[in-house]
Design a protein around this motif. Structure first.
Motif, short mmCIF file in Angstrom:
data_model
loop_
_atom_site.label_atom_id
_atom_site.label_comp_id
_atom_site.label_asym_id
_atom_site.label_seq_id
_atom_site.Cartn_x
_atom_site.Cartn_y
_atom_site.Cartn_z
N THR A 281 5.81 -10.66 5.12
CA THR A 281 5.86 -9.80 6.19
C THR A 281 7.08 -9.10 6.30
OG1 THR A 281 7.18 -11.37 7.51
CG2 THR A 281 4.70 -11.76 7.72
N PHE A 282 6.86 -7.85 7.18
CA PHE A 282 8.11 -7.02 7.25
C PHE A 282 9.10 -7.65 8.37
CE2 PHE A 282 5.36 -3.98 6.03
CZ PHE A 282 6.06 -2.68 5.83
N GLN A 283 10.47 -7.40 8.07
CA GLN A 283 11.39 -8.05 8.79
C GLN A 283 11.82 -6.81 10.10
OE1 GLN A 283 15.25 -7.10 9.20
NE2 GLN A 283 15.73 -8.72 10.66
N ASN A 284 12.41 -7.33 11.19
CA ASN A 284 12.52 -6.38 12.33
C ASN A 284 11.37 -5.59 12.83
OD1 ASN A 284 14.81 -5.21 13.82
ND2 ASN A 284 14.79 -3.44 12.85
N LEU A 285 10.25 -6.22 12.86
CA LEU A 285 9.11 -5.75 13.57
C LEU A 285 8.56 -6.71 14.25
CD1 LEU A 285 7.41 -3.11 12.90
CD2 LEU A 285 6.17 -4.16 11.29
N GLU A 286 8.07 -6.28 15.58
CA GLU A 286 7.90 -7.18 16.55
C GLU A 286 6.36 -7.89 16.07
OE1 GLU A 286 8.26 -8.19 21.02
OE2 GLU A 286 9.57 -7.27 19.47
N GLU A 287 5.66 -7.41 15.48
CA GLU A 287 4.29 -7.96 15.15
C GLU A 287 4.40 -8.41 13.52
OE1 GLU A 287 1.71 -4.76 16.63
OE2 GLU A 287 1.07 -6.35 17.95
N LYS A 288 3.58 -9.32 13.30
CA LYS A 288 3.89 -9.80 11.74
C LYS A 288 2.92 -9.06 11.11
CE LYS A 288 7.13 -12.49 12.80
NZ LYS A 288 8.29 -11.93 12.46
N VAL A 289 3.47 -8.14 10.35
CA VAL A 289 2.51 -7.22 9.27
C VAL A 289 2.56 -7.51 7.97
CG1 VAL A 289 2.12 -4.81 8.73
CG2 VAL A 289 2.54 -5.42 10.93
N MET A 290 1.82 -8.04 7.12
CA MET A 290 2.13 -8.57 5.68
C MET A 290 1.41 -7.39 4.75
SD MET A 290 0.40 -12.10 5.45
CE MET A 290 2.02 -13.09 4.77
N ILE A 291 2.45 -7.28 3.52
CA ILE A 291 1.61 -6.57 2.28
C ILE A 291 1.76 -7.59 1.15
CG2 ILE A 291 2.02 -4.55 0.76
CD1 ILE A 291 2.94 -2.90 3.09
N GLY A 292 0.87 -7.50 0.27
CA GLY A 292 0.73 -8.43 -0.84
C GLY A 292 0.49 -7.55 -2.03
N TRP A 293 0.84 -8.21 -3.31
CA TRP A 293 0.62 -7.63 -4.40
C TRP A 293 -1.03 -7.68 -4.76
CZ3 TRP A 293 1.17 -10.20 -9.73
CH2 TRP A 293 1.05 -9.36 -10.70
N ALA A 294 -1.57 -6.58 -4.76
CA ALA A 294 -2.89 -6.45 -5.10
C ALA A 294 -3.35 -6.57 -6.66
CB ALA A 294 -3.61 -5.30 -4.41
N ASP A 295 -3.00 -7.72 -7.39
CA ASP A 295 -3.32 -8.00 -8.70
C ASP A 295 -3.08 -9.34 -8.85
OD1 ASP A 295 -3.79 -5.75 -10.74
OD2 ASP A 295 -2.27 -4.57 -9.46
N ASN A 296 -3.31 -9.90 -10.02
CA ASN A 296 -3.21 -11.34 -10.54
C ASN A 296 -2.63 -11.42 -11.69
OD1 ASN A 296 -3.96 -13.82 -11.60
ND2 ASN A 296 -5.68 -13.68 -9.71
N TRP A 297 -1.38 -12.31 -11.91
CA TRP A 297 -0.93 -12.37 -13.19
C TRP A 297 -1.90 -12.75 -14.27
CZ3 TRP A 297 3.80 -10.44 -13.91
CH2 TRP A 297 4.65 -10.50 -12.92
N ASP A 298 -2.79 -13.34 -14.19
CA ASP A 298 -3.83 -13.68 -14.94
C ASP A 298 -4.36 -12.37 -15.86
OD1 ASP A 298 -3.41 -16.34 -14.53
OD2 ASP A 298 -5.29 -16.50 -13.44
N TYR A 299 -4.33 -11.26 -15.24
CA TYR A 299 -4.89 -10.16 -16.11
C TYR A 299 -4.21 -8.92 -15.72
CZ TYR A 299 -7.54 -10.21 -11.62
OH TYR A 299 -7.94 -10.28 -10.44
N ALA A 300 -2.99 -8.86 -14.97
CA ALA A 300 -2.41 -7.42 -14.37
C ALA A 300 -2.00 -6.73 -15.41
CB ALA A 300 -1.24 -7.89 -13.28
N ASN A 301 -1.12 -7.31 -16.61
CA ASN A 301 -0.63 -6.76 -17.64
C ASN A 301 -1.53 -6.17 -18.52
OD1 ASN A 301 2.38 -6.72 -18.02
ND2 ASN A 301 1.95 -8.97 -17.43
N PHE A 302 -2.85 -6.28 -18.34
CA PHE A 302 -3.84 -5.63 -19.18
C PHE A 302 -4.89 -4.93 -18.44
CE2 PHE A 302 -2.39 -9.98 -20.66
CZ PHE A 302 -2.11 -9.58 -21.70
N ALA A 303 -4.60 -4.70 -17.22
CA ALA A 303 -5.71 -4.09 -16.46
C ALA A 303 -5.56 -2.56 -16.57
CB ALA A 303 -5.23 -4.18 -14.74
N PRO A 304 -6.79 -1.70 -16.53
CA PRO A 304 -6.90 -0.29 -16.79
C PRO A 304 -5.98 0.28 -15.90
CG PRO A 304 -9.19 -1.28 -16.70
CD PRO A 304 -8.04 -2.43 -16.23
N SER A 305 -5.26 1.41 -16.19
CA SER A 305 -4.79 2.06 -15.23
C SER A 305 -5.28 3.72 -15.29
CB SER A 305 -3.31 2.36 -15.18
OG SER A 305 -2.54 2.93 -14.18
N ASP A 306 -4.60 4.68 -15.13
CA ASP A 306 -5.08 6.15 -15.40
C ASP A 306 -4.28 6.97 -15.95
OD1 ASP A 306 -3.70 6.60 -13.14
OD2 ASP A 306 -5.17 7.64 -11.98
N GLY A 307 -4.50 8.29 -16.12
CA GLY A 307 -3.66 9.21 -16.62
C GLY A 307 -2.23 9.13 -15.76
#
Ligand code: FRU
Length: 476
Positions: A281-307
């Motif tokens: 979650t964010f610190q110094n914010l009244e509400e609890k707002v989360m961000i996560g890493w939208a990938d998975n260690w099981d394949y993130a290093n091999f995932a396609p990307s783009d130009g």
């Protein structure tokens, strides 16, 4: 030659409203903090290649959580190690003495991971008074390694019982709590072991925060888990099909440690999909707002990307609350910052509709079972299905999947998440597709499913069947 392939340049996968680095590798969100109308996002970053390497903290700011301005790298490796995950705290009363009353310091508390082959982990501190350029603290490490193999990812939070700051960090199979009056000297106050209830394994990236409920404030402890190999897949596909998964507990924080009071029969998952890890979650914010890493260690290093050459992305920011369900208190989420985009939504009829964009949102009223299929001319299909008992997200035929065995495995490709709202009741579901990332918040936000998808061509059609009322809005 690197053991990791270069991203395949097949299609433009760069999301429009999801954060990606300017180039190269990204993993966990770090140090998220809100100061003077700006959201700061730091992140695990290897700026030299599109795969994991010696970690730095990248940095970006946003005023709306959708569009980010890249800033210079905030923290570089030093002689004590590279810079693993951690958190920021806006030291508004200058308790640390590292700023002044006029210029309260922003403190970054992070893990120093030694690069001498021993992988020793200590906690370090850095500070900034312009919230962009950081100075490492001369007294590092502030929490030396006590002889613990995995000892990382400190998350600082306000301790209302002791009236000081506390932090929670991952220490092997448990998390540890520390308290401090000046954010420089820390004393250990307690431990909580994962797996007495919930999932056991190696803990990473914990977060601990209170949320209001009609029964008073309750505390949530979030822990990202590395599951031992022998535990993967032993119970069922929903709860233990992956080696990395984020769980949470609901309970109390007594000022020293966390106690899980809201016992559940099955582990509580922060997300049922494969691609939401290390969320905090964010610190110094009244509400609890989360961000996560939208990938998975099981394949993130091999995932396609783009130009654009980036590899990895973040989830959208999600406002988090506790909702009382028939099974007890559970986390529910809603996307933050989408109000103005939602205001321009229009209804899509049942049947087949043309899709004009690869970055859009769907507001869905679920009145009964139904399905939403996204299709392209190569025959690829991304399916979101609602049954009386499950929300199913099926990406097994949604696009490229030959880059990694786990990604291609049906256990990763097909998510069956249990419904949280009874079939008699209508519920809302919000869906965001943003090029290579699908986020579904079903059952009034109680059932989140996040999945990376790599279609080889744009989806051109959206097919709606069943008892779903769908409104479309563009996000690009
Ligand atoms: C979680 C994690 C953290 C660590 C970081 C290293 O994804 O393994 O525990 O600090 O990534 O990049």
């Amino acid at each position: 030659m690197s053991k990791f392939p270069q991203p395949k340049e097949i299609y433009d996968y760069k999301p429009v409203i999801h954060f990606v680095p300017p180039k190269n590798w990204i993993n966990d969100p770090n140090g998220m903090v809100y100061i003077d109308g700006k959201y700061h996002l730091f992140y695990q970053h290897y700026p030299l290649a599109p795969h994991w390497g010696p970690m730095h903290w990248g940095h970006a700011v946003s005023e709306d959580l959708l569009h980010w301005k890249h800033l210079p790298i905030a923290l570089y490796p030093d002689e004590l190690g590279c810079i693993f995950s951690g958190s920021c705290v806006y030291d508004k009363d200058n308790l640390s003495g590292l700023g002044s009353e006029e210029k309260p310091p922003l403190l970054a508390v992070f893990t120093l991971h030694s690069m001498d082959g021993k992988h020793t982990e200590h906690q370090g501190l850095a500070y900034s008074t312009d919230y962009e350029h950081f100075e490492k603290f001369y007294g590092n490490p502030i929490i030396p390694n006590p002889g613990q193999k995995d000892f990382r990812d400190p998350k600082v939070f306000w301790n209302p019982v002791r009236k000081c700051y506390s932090l929670v960090l991952a220490a092997g199979d448990h998390v540890e709590f520390y308290a401090s009056h000046n954010l420089k000297e820390w004393e250990k106050t307690g431990e909580f072991k994962a797996g007495v209830h919930g999932l056991g394994g190696i803990c990473e990236c914990p977060d601990c925060f209170p949320l209001p409920t009609p029964d008073g404030d309750k505390w949530v402890l979030v822990i990202s888990m590395i599951l031992p190999r022998e535990q993967i897949g032993v119970n069922n596909d929903v709860y233990d099909r992956m080696s990395h998964i984020t769980q949470y507990y609901v309970g109390d924080f007594d000022g020293n440690t966390f106690h899980d009071t809201e016992e559940a029969d099955i582990p509580l998952l922060l997300d049922y999909g494969t691609d939401n890890y290390a969320a905090v979650t964010f610190q110094n914010l009244e509400e609890k707002v989360m961000i996560g890493w939208a990938d998975n260690w099981d394949y993130a290093n091999f995932a396609p990307s783009d130009g654009n050459g980036f590899r990895g992305k973040m989830t959208l920011a999600r406002k988090t609350k506790l909702v009382k369900t028939a099974d007890g208190y559970r986390l529910a989420y809603s996307f933050e910052g989408l109000e103005s985009l939602r205001a321009c939504s229009y209804p899509l009829p049942c049947g087949e509709n043309r899709l004009r964009s690869q970055s859009f949102g769907l507001k869905v009223t679920v009145k009964g079972p139904g399905s939403i299929l996204l299709k392209n001319q190569c025959g690829e299909v991304l399916a979101i299905k609602v049954t009386d008992s499950e929300i199913i997200v099926d990406r097994t035929a949604a696009g490229q999947n030959d880059f990694s065995e786990p990604y291609a495995h049906p256990a990763y490709g097909r998510t069956h998440a249990p419904r949280q709202i009874s079939k008699q009741q209508a519920s809302t579901m919000e869906i965001i597709l943003d090029k290579c990332i699908l986020e579904v918040l079903a059952d009034d936000g109680l059932v989140p499913v996040t999945a990376s998808v790599y279609p080889t061509r744009p989806y051109e059609k959206i097919c709606i069947t069943g008892d779903l009322e769908v409104e479309y809005y563009s996000v690009d």
